[in-house]
Design a protein around this motif. Structure first.
Motif, short mmCIF file in Angstrom:
data_model
loop_
_atom_site.label_atom_id
_atom_site.label_comp_id
_atom_site.label_asym_id
_atom_site.label_seq_id
_atom_site.Cartn_x
_atom_site.Cartn_y
_atom_site.Cartn_z
N GLU A 104 -7.98 -10.54 9.59
CA GLU A 104 -7.39 -9.22 10.35
C GLU A 104 -6.37 -8.80 11.08
N ALA A 105 -6.00 -7.71 11.15
CA ALA A 105 -4.66 -7.37 11.82
C ALA A 105 -4.82 -7.26 13.17
N PHE A 106 -3.75 -7.79 13.93
CA PHE A 106 -3.67 -7.52 15.35
C PHE A 106 -2.33 -7.21 15.93
N VAL A 107 -1.91 -5.94 15.48
CA VAL A 107 -0.51 -5.41 15.60
C VAL A 107 -0.12 -5.64 17.15
N VAL A 108 -1.15 -5.23 17.99
CA VAL A 108 -0.77 -5.05 19.50
C VAL A 108 -0.58 -6.46 20.06
N ARG A 247 -10.15 15.85 9.87
CA ARG A 247 -11.02 14.73 9.09
C ARG A 247 -10.07 13.50 9.14
N GLN A 248 -8.80 13.84 8.61
CA GLN A 248 -7.50 13.34 8.48
C GLN A 248 -7.15 12.42 9.71
N GLN A 249 -7.23 13.17 10.70
CA GLN A 249 -6.99 12.59 11.96
C GLN A 249 -7.74 11.36 12.50
N MET A 250 -9.07 11.74 12.25
CA MET A 250 -10.00 10.75 12.55
C MET A 250 -10.13 9.41 11.76
N PHE A 251 -9.81 9.60 10.44
CA PHE A 251 -9.61 8.54 9.37
C PHE A 251 -8.61 7.76 9.80
N ASP A 252 -7.45 8.51 10.04
CA ASP A 252 -6.13 7.65 10.31
C ASP A 252 -6.18 7.08 11.74
N LEU A 253 -7.00 7.61 12.76
CA LEU A 253 -7.16 6.90 14.20
C LEU A 253 -7.95 5.73 13.67
N GLY A 254 -8.98 5.67 12.97
CA GLY A 254 -9.75 4.39 12.62
C GLY A 254 -8.97 3.32 11.99
N VAL A 255 -8.12 3.94 11.15
CA VAL A 255 -7.22 2.72 10.38
C VAL A 255 -6.23 2.21 11.31
N SER A 256 -5.58 3.07 12.18
CA SER A 256 -4.92 2.57 13.38
C SER A 256 -5.22 1.64 14.17
N MET A 257 -6.65 1.96 14.85
CA MET A 257 -7.31 1.12 15.84
C MET A 257 -7.80 -0.28 14.86
N ARG A 258 -7.97 0.09 13.78
CA ARG A 258 -8.29 -1.52 12.95
C ARG A 258 -7.06 -2.31 12.92
N MET A 259 -5.93 -1.63 12.71
CA MET A 259 -4.57 -2.48 12.47
C MET A 259 -4.22 -3.04 13.77
N LYS A 260 -4.55 -2.41 14.66
CA LYS A 260 -4.23 -2.94 16.14
C LYS A 260 -5.17 -3.98 16.86
N TYR A 261 -6.47 -3.67 16.46
CA TYR A 261 -7.43 -4.47 17.24
C TYR A 261 -8.45 -5.18 16.32
N GLY A 262 -8.29 -5.08 14.96
CA GLY A 262 -8.99 -5.81 14.11
C GLY A 262 -9.55 -7.20 14.32
N GLN A 263 -8.55 -8.09 14.81
CA GLN A 263 -9.01 -9.40 15.00
C GLN A 263 -10.24 -9.48 16.08
N LEU A 264 -10.42 -8.52 16.97
CA LEU A 264 -11.33 -8.61 17.84
C LEU A 264 -12.81 -8.44 17.42
N LEU A 265 -12.86 -8.10 16.07
CA LEU A 265 -14.20 -8.07 15.40
C LEU A 265 -14.50 -9.68 15.29
N GLU A 266 -13.75 -10.51 15.68
CA GLU A 266 -14.36 -11.87 15.34
C GLU A 266 -15.43 -12.27 16.50
N GLY A 267 -15.32 -11.27 17.45
CA GLY A 267 -16.32 -11.34 18.35
C GLY A 267 -17.67 -11.12 18.13
N PHE A 268 -17.82 -10.44 16.96
CA PHE A 268 -19.22 -9.86 16.56
C PHE A 268 -19.82 -10.95 15.71
N THR A 269 -20.63 -11.80 15.91
CA THR A 269 -21.25 -12.98 15.20
C THR A 269 -22.53 -12.65 14.57
N ASP A 270 -23.21 -12.10 15.64
CA ASP A 270 -24.68 -11.71 15.17
C ASP A 270 -25.07 -10.37 15.67
#
Length: 607
Positions: A104-108, A247-270
């Motif tokens: 996962e990305a974790f730009v921040v 629609r493009q704005q929301m898609f881009d915002l989702g991509v941006s947030m995944r790039m910034k905070y994706g590593q936090l998904l490791e907290g979702f184990t179950d």
């Protein structure tokens, strides 16, 4: 903006037991609604003025156009496509190639710099309609900022596309990277929907209403010079739905947030992340497109989509005005238009005279000229370009933004008597998540007893309102964002006080394009710094000073505040917020009365 609510003003129960539920969306379609616009879906007003391309009368060559200002609509997709045989077009055919997932990305936390952007890809800057000297026609040659610093896209207030606000804009001289010595534990994301079509034609300066006026004057109206385009102009905007750029704005915002905070998904184990939105078409479409950007196709099994009802009588922290009757009363919570129009009479006086000289057969009002500016913003974000934009100077675009700044100050921000109470519900939910303490009809963390617009049916269920997630995402409206800024007491935004109605202040903090444009977002970062839990608030990539919140440092290089102090201060603010009086009370606003806290006149003053 939120639609002006109609209906009963009777007191409404804060905890309702039915109607709103969690909806799991695993077969989702990105984009605007698939429902084709037809006259049956329109208000009576719009039905009278809509003229579809297939119904347009033939115009003899050389005659005056008969469809000026009429509305064109392209109905897509076709209702019964003859080639739609799903069996012949499977999407899962095997042979997928390499599919090994990366880290996962974790730009921040990992990058040496924070990514920023202007957010206007695909839109045409009206400066291309320039004179022979290359100077954009909307630049005032007699003064103002240099063309290199002025952006028309950032001068449309809530109609601006979201952009990265420079550091220091909200009182903190840093960027959103995780500060040295800190570890990011979680993030709470609150975002506005993407760019949409205008609302119905009943509001002040409605683009649809202007089109109807032009259409009714077809027999006489004629544009000249820079306004000659009006002679063949038709109205091509829909109503309220998310448009393609949105629609493009929301898609881009989702991509941006995944790039910034994706590593936090490791907290979702179950469990899976829960994304909240409201039932309005543009809200659901925004949340789903955000999900496509954040999770990628296919969406099945990656998140849970919670859709709450946005309608009168349903408690909803992301649409609190549906249960706060006073927010929709023109003399209480909806006073902004009156103040805005006083400023419009100042800054558009010369523009009306100048543009009227380009138009015969129709007499323009100040509202019409303001509608032209509004049309520019809506057409650009929906169609990519608008010929209305170059009609105005830089100074007039700055005046346009200030007009909306005034309206939102009095309707939704620190100058509104019902702003704090409407933002209080979300703040209470934020505290619940920060402290991992549930909110229900029987569990109330506030001594005041108020639960504001909280839906206790949902917040009392750990499945629909989880308390231990590392990522939260909620979608709302710009007016609610401003309500929440007020309820949080982000006082840096209000430090200039009540706006003048005759003179625009430069360098002011209350600039709505910075904190409530299309696609705007607020991030509450939760961190551990030197073994202490801290948080900070970031709005459109600029950290916000929390000096107005008791217990938060008066000056912090990174905008950090101890979580414990933040929670205590917010609880005190919420305990002093009276829902029954603010939303349901029979109070009046005295002449000359003002507020910079978003609270109504005191009960004692109304005796």
């Amino acid at each position: 903006m939120k639609p002006k609510a109609k209906g009963s003003t009777k007191p409404l129960a804060l905890g309702f037991l039915g109607g709103v539920g969690a909806v799991l969306l695993f077969q989702l379609v990105a984009g605007t609604s698939s429902q084709s616009p037809t006259s049956s879906h329109l208000s009576p007003f719009l039905r009278r003025h809509f003229l579809y391309a297939r119904d347009a009368p033939a115009v003899p060559e050389g005659s005056f156009p008969a469809d000026i200002g009429s509305t064109l609509a392209h109905e897509y997709p076709p209702s019964s496509p003859t080639n739609a045989d799903a069996g012949l077009f499977p999407t899962q055919v095997g042979f997928a190639g390499g599919t090994i997932t990366g880290a996962e990305a974790f730009v921040v936390a990992t990058a040496v710099a924070y990514p920023t952007g202007a957010g206007v890809a695909g839109l045409v800057d009206p400066g291309v309609a320039s004179g022979g000297d290359g100077t954009p026609s909307w630049i005032d040659p007699n003064g103002g900022e240099s063309p290199s610093r002025f952006s028309i896209f950032q001068s449309w207030s809530n109609l601006s596309p979201a952009y990265s606000v420079p550091k220091g804009a909200f009182g903190v001289q840093s960027t959103p990277e995780v500060p040295a010595g800190c570890t990011l534990k979680g993030v709470h994301i609150l975002h506005r929907h993407g760019s949409r079509y205008p609302g119905d034609a009943s509001g002040y300066a409605s683009p649809a209403a202007l089109a109807a006026k032009f259409h009714n004057a077809t027999a006489t109206i004629k544009g000249h010079g820079a306004l000659s385009f009006i002679n063949s102009w038709t109205y091509k905007l829909g109503t309220a739905m998310l448009n393609h750029f949105g629609r493009q704005q929301m898609f881009d915002l989702g991509v941006s947030m995944r790039m910034k905070y994706g590593q936090l998904l490791e907290g979702f184990t179950d469990t899976l992340p829960v994304l909240r939105t409201e039932s309005q078409d543009r809200m659901l479409a925004s949340s789903v497109n955000f999900a496509f950007g954040f999770f990628g196709w296919p969406l099945e099994g990656k998140f849970l989509q919670e859709v709450t009802i946005e309608a009168t009588g349903y408690n909803n922290t992301l649409a609190p005005y549906t249960t706060c009757p006073n927010s929709n009363v023109a003399t209480r919570g909806y006073r902004g238009a009156t103040f805005m129009q006083k400023w419009i009479a100042v800054y558009l006086k010369d523009a009306r005279t100048r543009i009227q000289a380009l138009l015969t057969g129709y007499t323009l009002t100040l509202e019409d000229v303001f509608s032209m500016q509004t049309m520019c913003a809506y057409e650009t974000t929906a169609l990519g370009y608008s010929a209305f934009c170059p009609l105005f100077t830089q100074a007039e675009w700055e005046g346009f933004e200030y007009a909306w700044d005034i309206q939102f100050w009095y309707n939704s921000g620190f100058g509104s008597p019902v702003a704090r109470v409407q933002g209080a519900g979300y703040v209470l939910e934020l505290l619940s998540r920060l402290t991992h303490t549930p909110i229900s009809s029987t569990s109330n963390p506030l001594s005041s007893g108020h639960l504001f617009s909280v839906n206790t049916t949902l917040t009392g269920n750990p499945t629909t309102f989880p308390l231990n997630n590392t990522i939260y995402s909620d979608a709302t409206h710009e007016v609610v964002l401003m309500n929440i800024y007020t309820a949080l007491n982000l006082s840096v935004l209000a430090q200039d006080g009540q706006p003048s109605l005759t003179r625009m202040k430069r360098g002011r903090k209350w600039v709505t394009s910075r904190f409530a444009p299309f696609g705007s977002n607020m991030q509450v970062q939760v961190l551990t710094c030197d073994a202490k839990d801290q948080l900070r608030i970031i709005v459109n990539d600029a950290p916000v000073a929390l000096s107005g919140i008791s217990g938060c440092p008066s000056s912090s290089r990174d905008g950090l505040c101890p979580v414990e102090a933040f929670v205590a201060a917010q609880r005190t603010l919420l305990d002093g917020t009276d829902w029954d009086w603010a939303c349901l009370g029979n109070w009046t606003v005295p002449d000359g009365w003002t507020t910079v806290t978003g609270d109504p006149p005191a009960r004692s003053s109304q005796a």
